[in-house]
Design a protein around this motif. Sequence first.
Motif, short mmCIF file in Angstrom:
data_model
loop_
_atom_site.label_atom_id
_atom_site.label_comp_id
_atom_site.label_asym_id
_atom_site.label_seq_id
_atom_site.Cartn_x
_atom_site.Cartn_y
_atom_site.Cartn_z
N ALA A 61 27.23 -29.08 -35.42
CA ALA A 61 27.17 -30.48 -35.93
C ALA A 61 27.54 -31.14 -37.21
N VAL A 62 28.63 -32.02 -36.99
CA VAL A 62 29.12 -32.27 -38.03
C VAL A 62 29.15 -33.92 -38.27
N GLU A 63 28.93 -34.56 -39.50
CA GLU A 63 28.81 -35.82 -39.80
C GLU A 63 30.34 -36.52 -39.66
N SER A 64 30.38 -37.23 -38.89
CA SER A 64 31.59 -37.69 -38.47
C SER A 64 32.36 -38.41 -39.41
N ASP A 65 31.72 -39.51 -40.46
CA ASP A 65 32.41 -39.94 -41.58
C ASP A 65 32.81 -39.21 -42.83
N THR A 66 32.05 -37.81 -42.85
CA THR A 66 32.24 -36.97 -44.14
C THR A 66 32.87 -35.64 -43.80
N ALA A 67 32.76 -35.43 -42.40
CA ALA A 67 33.32 -34.23 -41.88
C ALA A 67 32.49 -32.97 -42.65
N THR A 68 31.26 -33.17 -42.93
CA THR A 68 30.44 -32.38 -43.31
C THR A 68 29.74 -31.77 -42.23
N ALA A 69 29.55 -30.39 -42.00
CA ALA A 69 28.70 -29.45 -41.19
C ALA A 69 27.28 -29.71 -41.64
N VAL A 70 26.32 -30.34 -40.63
CA VAL A 70 24.94 -30.56 -41.04
C VAL A 70 23.78 -29.73 -40.08
N GLY A 71 24.48 -28.98 -38.97
CA GLY A 71 23.52 -28.62 -38.13
C GLY A 71 24.06 -27.62 -37.32
N HIS A 72 23.23 -26.92 -36.35
CA HIS A 72 23.74 -25.83 -35.51
C HIS A 72 22.85 -26.29 -34.30
N ILE A 73 23.54 -26.00 -32.91
CA ILE A 73 22.93 -26.40 -31.71
C ILE A 73 23.71 -25.38 -30.59
N GLU A 74 22.86 -25.10 -29.51
CA GLU A 74 23.51 -24.58 -28.55
C GLU A 74 22.98 -24.83 -27.11
N LEU A 75 23.56 -24.58 -26.05
CA LEU A 75 23.25 -24.49 -24.77
C LEU A 75 23.31 -23.06 -24.22
N ALA A 76 22.16 -22.21 -24.14
CA ALA A 76 22.19 -20.88 -23.85
C ALA A 76 21.65 -21.00 -22.23
N ARG A 77 21.94 -19.50 -21.84
CA ARG A 77 21.43 -19.24 -20.25
C ARG A 77 22.19 -20.07 -19.28
N ALA A 85 20.53 -25.01 -17.64
CA ALA A 85 20.77 -24.07 -19.08
C ALA A 85 19.75 -24.37 -19.93
N THR A 86 19.46 -23.68 -21.15
CA THR A 86 18.37 -23.85 -22.03
C THR A 86 18.94 -24.35 -23.39
N LEU A 87 18.28 -25.45 -23.84
CA LEU A 87 18.74 -25.86 -25.26
C LEU A 87 18.15 -24.83 -26.13
N SER A 88 18.95 -24.45 -27.12
CA SER A 88 18.41 -23.32 -27.82
C SER A 88 19.15 -23.76 -29.43
N ARG A 89 18.27 -22.96 -30.24
CA ARG A 89 18.72 -22.94 -31.77
C ARG A 89 19.40 -24.03 -32.39
N VAL A 90 18.31 -25.11 -32.25
CA VAL A 90 18.62 -26.51 -33.06
C VAL A 90 18.19 -26.31 -34.27
N LEU A 91 19.06 -26.55 -35.18
CA LEU A 91 18.80 -26.67 -36.82
C LEU A 91 19.62 -27.71 -37.69
N ILE A 92 19.00 -28.47 -38.39
CA ILE A 92 19.28 -29.18 -39.36
C ILE A 92 19.42 -28.35 -40.57
N GLY A 93 20.53 -27.96 -41.25
CA GLY A 93 20.53 -27.01 -42.11
C GLY A 93 19.76 -27.23 -43.31
N GLU A 94 20.16 -28.49 -44.01
CA GLU A 94 19.48 -29.02 -45.36
C GLU A 94 18.43 -29.65 -45.21
N ALA A 95 17.42 -29.23 -46.15
CA ALA A 95 15.98 -30.00 -45.64
C ALA A 95 16.10 -31.43 -45.93
N GLY A 96 17.04 -31.94 -47.05
CA GLY A 96 17.04 -33.40 -47.29
C GLY A 96 17.72 -34.12 -46.29
N ARG A 97 18.44 -33.39 -45.29
CA ARG A 97 18.70 -34.07 -44.11
C ARG A 97 17.99 -34.50 -43.02
#
Length: 197
Positions: A61-77, A85-97
């Motif tokens: 997951a990328v913040e559009s205006d800064t192109a900064t990667a902020v998270g991770h997400i997937e469709l599995a199975r 399908a199964t929504l999996s591994r949802v993560l906002i990386g930095e606690a401040g976000r």
Amino acid sequence: MITLRPFARADFARLIAWIPSAEFLLQWAGPAFTFPLDTAQLDAYLAESEGEAPSRMIFTAVESDTATAVGHIELARIDRRNKSATLSRVLIGEAGRRGQGAGLEMVRRILQIGFERLTLHRIDLVVFDFNASAIACYERAGFVTEGCLREARRFGEEYWSLVQMSILEAEWSARVAPHRGSGDAGSAPSPTRGTHA
């Protein structure tokens, strides 16, 4: 605004840095990985998203205006025969976000991919029952609770229970139709490490 781009090897180091402990890893990914997370595990994981009809689609997951990667997400199975399908591994990386609506935006983006690009009928997930912020986010995105998998994961001497949730294509369509063209992603607590498969 959040956009999703395919997860790549260049994202490995960042994702590894976002996983500080074995407990956090289990909450984010379930039993699929062992701590410490490393490139060998991620290479095998990434390989499952390659090919003509992969069983999973993995995104950064990328913040559009800064192109900064902020998270991770997937469709599995991804099951093309049964259109699920199964929504999996949802993560906002930095606690401040976290808690600023980025998690909800990520979930909405991946639901759009699942229902509109892949034409799925059903997307489900499991989330630990103590992760109230993630559950609230998924409910805001339209997921409905189906039940509880009692004491389904073990961490040390503890057993953790999972809440099973899902959303169907008709429910997704009903939610997005009034908002088409508005670009409003809303705001809700962001799942920090809410789902796994």
